[in-house]
Design a protein around this motif. Structure first.
Motif, PDB file in Angstrom:
ATOM      1  N   LEU A 126      -7.163  -1.247   4.744  1.00  0.00           N
ATOM      2  CA  LEU A 126      -6.512  -2.305   3.824  1.00  0.00           C
ATOM      3  C   LEU A 126      -7.085  -3.470   3.842  1.00  0.00           C
ATOM      4  N   GLY A 127      -7.492  -3.935   2.642  1.00  0.00           N
ATOM      5  CA  GLY A 127      -8.097  -5.318   2.380  1.00  0.00           C
ATOM      6  C   GLY A 127      -9.257  -5.622   3.302  1.00  0.00           C
ATOM      7  N   GLY A 128     -10.201  -4.403   3.603  1.00  0.00           N
ATOM      8  CA  GLY A 128     -11.137  -4.562   4.241  1.00  0.00           C
ATOM      9  C   GLY A 128     -11.217  -4.719   5.772  1.00  0.00           C
ATOM     10  N   ILE A 129      -9.882  -4.367   6.143  1.00  0.00           N
ATOM     11  CA  ILE A 129      -9.748  -4.239   7.591  1.00  0.00           C
ATOM     12  C   ILE A 129      -8.948  -3.356   8.107  1.00  0.00           C
ATOM     13  N   LYS A 130      -9.115  -2.814   9.343  1.00  0.00           N
ATOM     14  CA  LYS A 130      -8.368  -1.573   9.807  1.00  0.00           C
ATOM     15  C   LYS A 130      -7.189  -2.106  10.389  1.00  0.00           C
ATOM     16  N   ILE A 131      -5.880  -1.563   9.944  1.00  0.00           N
ATOM     17  CA  ILE A 131      -4.611  -1.964  10.321  1.00  0.00           C
ATOM     18  C   ILE A 131      -3.991  -1.016  11.174  1.00  0.00           C
ATOM     19  N   PRO A 132      -3.472  -1.580  12.343  1.00  0.00           N
ATOM     20  CA  PRO A 132      -3.035  -0.594  13.519  1.00  0.00           C
ATOM     21  C   PRO A 132      -1.686   0.146  12.949  1.00  0.00           C
ATOM     22  N   HIS A 133      -1.849   1.411  12.884  1.00  0.00           N
ATOM     23  CA  HIS A 133      -0.629   2.211  12.297  1.00  0.00           C
ATOM     24  C   HIS A 133      -0.825   3.580  12.821  1.00  0.00           C
ATOM     25  N   THR A 134       0.371   4.474  12.749  1.00  0.00           N
ATOM     26  CA  THR A 134       0.413   5.830  12.945  1.00  0.00           C
ATOM     27  C   THR A 134      -0.293   6.682  11.965  1.00  0.00           C
ATOM     28  N   HIS A 135      -0.287   6.126  10.446  1.00  0.00           N
ATOM     29  CA  HIS A 135      -0.750   6.835   9.330  1.00  0.00           C
ATOM     30  C   HIS A 135      -1.940   5.819   8.727  1.00  0.00           C
ATOM     31  N   GLY A 136      -2.754   6.633   7.906  1.00  0.00           N
ATOM     32  CA  GLY A 136      -3.771   5.874   7.301  1.00  0.00           C
ATOM     33  C   GLY A 136      -3.844   6.679   5.860  1.00  0.00           C
ATOM     34  N   ALA A 137      -4.594   6.001   4.852  1.00  0.00           N
ATOM     35  CA  ALA A 137      -4.605   6.330   3.641  1.00  0.00           C
ATOM     36  C   ALA A 137      -5.646   7.525   3.579  1.00  0.00           C
ATOM     37  N   LEU A 138      -5.395   8.403   2.812  1.00  0.00           N
ATOM     38  CA  LEU A 138      -6.296   9.712   2.499  1.00  0.00           C
ATOM     39  C   LEU A 138      -7.053   9.529   0.912  1.00  0.00           C
ATOM     40  N   GLY A 139      -8.410   9.519   1.236  1.00  0.00           N
ATOM     41  CA  GLY A 139      -9.187   9.375   0.056  1.00  0.00           C
ATOM     42  C   GLY A 139     -10.675  10.012   0.539  1.00  0.00           C
ATOM     43  N   HIS A 140     -11.396   9.805  -0.524  1.00  0.00           N
ATOM     44  CA  HIS A 140     -12.803  10.425  -0.532  1.00  0.00           C
ATOM     45  C   HIS A 140     -13.556   9.341   0.240  1.00  0.00           C
ATOM     46  N   PRO A 200      -3.965 -13.198   6.344  1.00  0.00           N
ATOM     47  CA  PRO A 200      -5.170 -13.949   6.330  1.00  0.00           C
ATOM     48  C   PRO A 200      -6.694 -13.335   6.943  1.00  0.00           C
ATOM     49  N   ASP A 201      -6.522 -12.213   7.415  1.00  0.00           N
ATOM     50  CA  ASP A 201      -7.753 -11.801   7.931  1.00  0.00           C
ATOM     51  C   ASP A 201      -8.232 -10.803   6.874  1.00  0.00           C
ATOM     52  N   MET A 202      -7.542 -10.331   5.781  1.00  0.00           N
ATOM     53  CA  MET A 202      -7.818  -9.573   4.673  1.00  0.00           C
ATOM     54  C   MET A 202      -8.630 -10.572   3.750  1.00  0.00           C
ATOM     55  N   LYS A 203      -7.894 -11.654   3.669  1.00  0.00           N
ATOM     56  CA  LYS A 203      -8.391 -12.713   2.718  1.00  0.00           C
ATOM     57  C   LYS A 203      -9.884 -13.182   2.899  1.00  0.00           C
ATOM     58  N   ALA A 204      -9.755 -13.477   4.205  1.00  0.00           N
ATOM     59  CA  ALA A 204     -11.173 -14.139   4.805  1.00  0.00           C
ATOM     60  C   ALA A 204     -12.343 -12.933   4.741  1.00  0.00           C
ATOM     61  N   CYS A 205     -11.867 -11.730   5.079  1.00  0.00           N
ATOM     62  CA  CYS A 205     -12.880 -10.516   4.964  1.00  0.00           C
ATOM     63  C   CYS A 205     -13.224 -10.155   3.605  1.00  0.00           C
ATOM     64  N   LEU A 206     -12.549 -10.163   2.474  1.00  0.00           N
ATOM     65  CA  LEU A 206     -12.788  -9.955   1.091  1.00  0.00           C
ATOM     66  C   LEU A 206     -13.266 -10.962   0.471  1.00  0.00           C
ATOM     67  N   ALA A 207     -13.163 -12.350   0.942  1.00  0.00           N
ATOM     68  CA  ALA A 207     -13.634 -13.548   0.346  1.00  0.00           C
ATOM     69  C   ALA A 207     -14.998 -13.348   0.785  1.00  0.00           C
ATOM     70  N   LYS A 208     -15.485 -12.960   2.103  1.00  0.00           N
ATOM     71  CA  LYS A 208     -16.899 -12.996   2.474  1.00  0.00           C
ATOM     72  C   LYS A 208     -17.509 -11.940   1.736  1.00  0.00           C
ATOM     73  N   VAL A 209     -17.005 -10.837   1.555  1.00  0.00           N
ATOM     74  CA  VAL A 209     -17.703  -9.612   0.718  1.00  0.00           C
ATOM     75  C   VAL A 209     -18.042 -10.146  -0.652  1.00  0.00           C
ATOM     76  N   MET A 210     -17.069 -10.900  -1.393  1.00  0.00           N
ATOM     77  CA  MET A 210     -17.406 -11.213  -2.770  1.00  0.00           C
ATOM     78  C   MET A 210     -18.175 -12.291  -2.912  1.00  0.00           C
TER      79      MET A 210
END
Ligand SMILES: [Zn+2]
Length: 161
Positions: free
Chosen positions: A24-38, A114-124
């Motif tokens: 989520l937002g370029g980082i891995k969130i600790p959780h029991t579930h994750g999002a499904l996709g290609h 804050p980690d998502m913002k830092a990550c995505l800002a760097k990517v873009m």
């Protein structure tokens, strides 16, 4: 000289399944579930891609990176976002700002913003100040509230001189 400003909008949904990594937002969130996709199913990164492409009137993420194409199986969505920014910059567009909202019942997203913002800002290649990420639950209503899925929205402003 003409100064061109355009806005774009993105919306996306992914199912949640137990045992998957939750990107989520370029980082891995600790959780029991994750999002499904290609791809890695990073819903926030996907809506930012779609909003940017929409702003430039360049179709959508599925048009550029087909979910039928095996080269995108499990791909890190940050690679797709970087490519989208590249596609826009080829047309002379720069990013003004991004505003986004993640809709998720649990876990709490706020500590990770804050980690998502830092990550995505760097990517873009944009300042963190130009990307806003907000999070909301849906008060236990609908597929988000029932923890069956995660949704996100984004709007962007792009410009060219
Ligand atoms: Zn998606």
């Amino acid at each position: 000289m003409k100064f061109k400003i355009r806005t774009g909008f993105g919306y996306d949904v992914h199912q949640l399944q137990e045992g998957l990594d939750f990107w989520l937002g370029g980082i891995k969130i600790p959780h029991t579930h994750g999002a499904l996709g290609h791809s890695d199913a990073d819903v926030l990164t996907h809506v930012i891609c779609d909003a940017l492409l929409g702003a430039a009137n360049m179709r959508d993420i599925g048009f550029h990176f087909s979910d039928k194409d095996p080269q995108y199986k499990g791909i890190d969505s940050k690679i797709l976002l970087k490519e989208v920014v590249h596609l826009l910059s080829r047309e002379g567009y720069e990013i003004g700002n991004i505003d986004s909202t993640i809709c998720l019942q649990e876990p709490k997203v706020n500590p990770h913003i804050p980690d998502m913002k830092a990550c995505l800002a760097k990517v873009m290649g944009i300042p963190e100040h130009d990307i806003s990420i907000k999070a909301t639950t849906t008060e236990h209503l609908g597929f988000v509230g029932k923890k069956e899925g995660v949704a996100a929205f984004a709007t962007v402003l792009i410009y060219k001189q």
